[in-house]
Design a protein around this motif. Structure first.
Motif, PDB file in Angstrom:
ATOM      1  N   HIS A   9      43.886  -6.677  20.351  1.00 46.52           N
ATOM      2  CA  HIS A   9      42.574  -7.398  19.634  1.00 46.52           C
ATOM      3  C   HIS A   9      42.192  -8.721  20.496  1.00 46.52           C
ATOM      4  O   HIS A   9      40.957  -8.690  20.982  1.00 46.52           O
ATOM      5  CB  HIS A   9      43.073  -8.072  18.084  1.00 46.52           C
ATOM      6  N   ILE A  10      43.007  -9.494  20.896  1.00 49.87           N
ATOM      7  CA  ILE A  10      42.903 -10.460  21.924  1.00 49.87           C
ATOM      8  C   ILE A  10      42.453 -10.012  23.173  1.00 49.87           C
ATOM      9  O   ILE A  10      41.316 -10.456  23.608  1.00 49.87           O
ATOM     10  CB  ILE A  10      44.225 -11.454  22.164  1.00 49.87           C
ATOM     11  N   SER A  12      40.571  -7.145  23.591  1.00 50.23           N
ATOM     12  CA  SER A  12      39.346  -6.710  23.281  1.00 50.23           C
ATOM     13  C   SER A  12      38.352  -7.950  23.399  1.00 50.23           C
ATOM     14  O   SER A  12      37.174  -7.931  23.707  1.00 50.23           O
ATOM     15  CB  SER A  12      39.158  -5.892  22.211  1.00 50.23           C
ATOM     16  N   MET A  13      38.710  -9.143  22.704  1.00 49.21           N
ATOM     17  CA  MET A  13      37.806 -10.251  22.871  1.00 49.21           C
ATOM     18  C   MET A  13      37.578 -10.640  24.283  1.00 49.21           C
ATOM     19  O   MET A  13      36.545 -11.242  24.648  1.00 49.21           O
ATOM     20  CB  MET A  13      38.432 -11.422  22.131  1.00 49.21           C
ATOM     21  N   LEU A  14      38.294 -10.543  25.276  1.00 50.18           N
ATOM     22  CA  LEU A  14      38.518 -11.039  26.609  1.00 50.18           C
ATOM     23  C   LEU A  14      37.739 -10.211  27.441  1.00 50.18           C
ATOM     24  O   LEU A  14      36.915 -10.560  28.420  1.00 50.18           O
ATOM     25  CB  LEU A  14      39.778 -11.184  27.124  1.00 50.18           C
ATOM     26  N   ASP A  15      37.912  -8.790  27.087  1.00 49.56           N
ATOM     27  CA  ASP A  15      37.037  -7.916  27.708  1.00 49.56           C
ATOM     28  C   ASP A  15      35.735  -7.676  27.446  1.00 49.56           C
ATOM     29  O   ASP A  15      35.315  -6.755  26.677  1.00 49.56           O
ATOM     30  CB  ASP A  15      37.998  -6.382  27.412  1.00 49.56           C
ATOM     31  N   GLY A  16      34.804  -8.660  28.016  1.00 45.63           N
ATOM     32  CA  GLY A  16      33.194  -8.564  27.562  1.00 45.63           C
ATOM     33  C   GLY A  16      32.550  -7.524  27.787  1.00 45.63           C
ATOM     34  O   GLY A  16      31.904  -7.132  26.827  1.00 45.63           O
ATOM     35  N   GLY A  18      33.767  -4.459  27.770  1.00 46.03           N
ATOM     36  CA  GLY A  18      34.590  -2.931  27.265  1.00 46.03           C
ATOM     37  C   GLY A  18      35.207  -1.937  28.035  1.00 46.03           C
ATOM     38  O   GLY A  18      35.140  -0.989  27.871  1.00 46.03           O
ATOM     39  N   GLU A  26      35.071 -12.487  33.715  1.00 46.62           N
ATOM     40  CA  GLU A  26      35.114 -12.646  32.172  1.00 46.62           C
ATOM     41  C   GLU A  26      35.879 -13.666  31.640  1.00 46.62           C
ATOM     42  O   GLU A  26      35.646 -14.395  30.605  1.00 46.62           O
ATOM     43  CB  GLU A  26      35.524 -11.003  31.552  1.00 46.62           C
ATOM     44  N   TYR A  27      37.105 -13.799  32.301  1.00 50.85           N
ATOM     45  CA  TYR A  27      38.145 -14.638  31.695  1.00 50.85           C
ATOM     46  C   TYR A  27      37.757 -16.017  31.827  1.00 50.85           C
ATOM     47  O   TYR A  27      37.881 -16.842  30.833  1.00 50.85           O
ATOM     48  CB  TYR A  27      39.586 -14.537  32.644  1.00 50.85           C
ATOM     49  N   ARG A  30      35.029 -17.910  29.481  1.00 49.91           N
ATOM     50  CA  ARG A  30      35.697 -18.591  28.082  1.00 49.91           C
ATOM     51  C   ARG A  30      35.465 -20.117  27.930  1.00 49.91           C
ATOM     52  O   ARG A  30      34.787 -20.273  26.871  1.00 49.91           O
ATOM     53  CB  ARG A  30      37.279 -18.530  28.210  1.00 49.91           C
ATOM     54  N   ARG A  33      31.637 -20.496  27.368  1.00 47.29           N
ATOM     55  CA  ARG A  33      31.372 -20.153  25.882  1.00 47.29           C
ATOM     56  C   ARG A  33      31.548 -21.074  24.790  1.00 47.29           C
ATOM     57  O   ARG A  33      30.886 -21.584  23.905  1.00 47.29           O
ATOM     58  CB  ARG A  33      31.712 -18.718  25.541  1.00 47.29           C
TER      59      ARG A  33
END
Length: 74
Positions: A9-10, A12-16, A18, A26-27, A30, A33
């Motif tokens: 789950h975590i 997938s939230m970081l893998d903008g 997909g 992406e990292y 954070r 955002r």
């Protein structure tokens, strides 16, 4: 929620996008955002500190310098 499910789950939230990879871009997005949600300017000292911390964390996650993080590593 078991540990594997939580990690996925975590991830997938970081893998903008997909694609199964957490890229450096992406990292490091954070802090940007979070700053936007909190209404902080890009030059806010806290945002700068967060950027620096994220750079260090990403570098430590890629200690062997082989590129972005993949789901199989979590």
């Amino acid at each position: 929620m078991d540990t594997i499910t939580a990690k996925r789950h975590i991830f997938s939230m970081l893998d903008g996008d997909g694609d199964g990879v957490i890229s450096r871009q992406e990292y490091l997005a954070r802090p940007e955002r979070a700053a936007a949600v909190l209404g902080r300017a890009g030059d806010d000292p806290l945002v700068s500190l967060a950027r620096t911390a994220h750079e260090k964390v990403f570098a430590s996650m890629d200690a062997n310098l082989d590129g972005p993080g993949h789901l199989h590593r979590v």
